[in-house]
Write a protein that holds these residues in place. Structure first.
Motif: not given
Length: 187
Positions: A11-19, A53-62, A112-117
């Motif tokens: 949850a923390v990692i995905l919130f940080a990625e969203a931002l 628009i991409g910033a909003v969409v991908f930020g909301l997705y994450f 980093y991507m593999v660890v999050v995966l």
């Protein structure tokens, strides 16, 4: 166990990625807008608007994926339905981004991507078990209350209304029957 801490970390990692994703896309929109860049004759205003628009969409997705992980951590229950689909999709996104980042960014981004995966997959897999009693607990011969002489909860005798089949245990499962060895298949 490990389930709740993994859910909190995801949850923390995905919130940080969203931002981070939202901020990166917004920065690209501002850079394109201020410098009036054009790519193959595309309008700079349209490129800037699409980046916003991409910033909003991908930020909301994450952020939505992070919210699902946060709810899993708080409730200590597995994700179900749409939340499970979101977590699976974010795992696929991290796998694809990891593959792309290996060639474009370097092995640090790939790692980093593999660890999050791995964390997202661990979050999904630790809740796959349907019972919370553990794999070692069985009732029946050899298990707790089985052949050792304890009560396994089965009612002996005929079932309801004179049915010759034995009745169910207190937990609603049928009593364990004798185990038959498999028949040999070679002559």
């Amino acid at each position: 166990m490990v389930r709740r801490p993994v859910a909190w970390v995801v949850a923390v990692i995905l919130f940080a990625e969203a931002l981070g994703i939202a901020a990166l896309n917004w920065f690209m929109a501002v850079a394109v807008d201020r410098q009036h860049m054009s790519l193959a004759g595309l309008d700079a205003d349209r490129m800037s608007m699409s980046a916003r628009i991409g910033a909003v969409v991908f930020g909301l997705y994450f952020a939505l994926c992070a919210l699902v992980a946060l709810l899993v951590a708080v409730r200590n229950r597995p994700p179900a339905g749409f939340g499970r689909v979101l977590l699976i999709s974010v795992a696929v996104v991290h796998a694809l981004l990891g593959a792309v980042s290996w060639g474009l960014v370097g092995w640090n981004a790939f790692l980093y991507m593999v660890v999050v995966l791995a964390l997202v997959v661990l979050l999904l897999m630790t809740y796959d078990r349907t019972d919370d009693t553990g794999a070692g607990e069985t009732s029946g011969p050899g298990g707790p209350g089985g052949a050792s002489g304890g009560d396994d909860g089965a009612v002996t005798g005929p079932g309801p209304e004179g049915d010759p089949a034995p009745a169910l245990r207190k937990d609603g499962t049928p009593p364990a029957g004798p185990v038959t060895p498999p028949a040999p298949t070679t002559p």
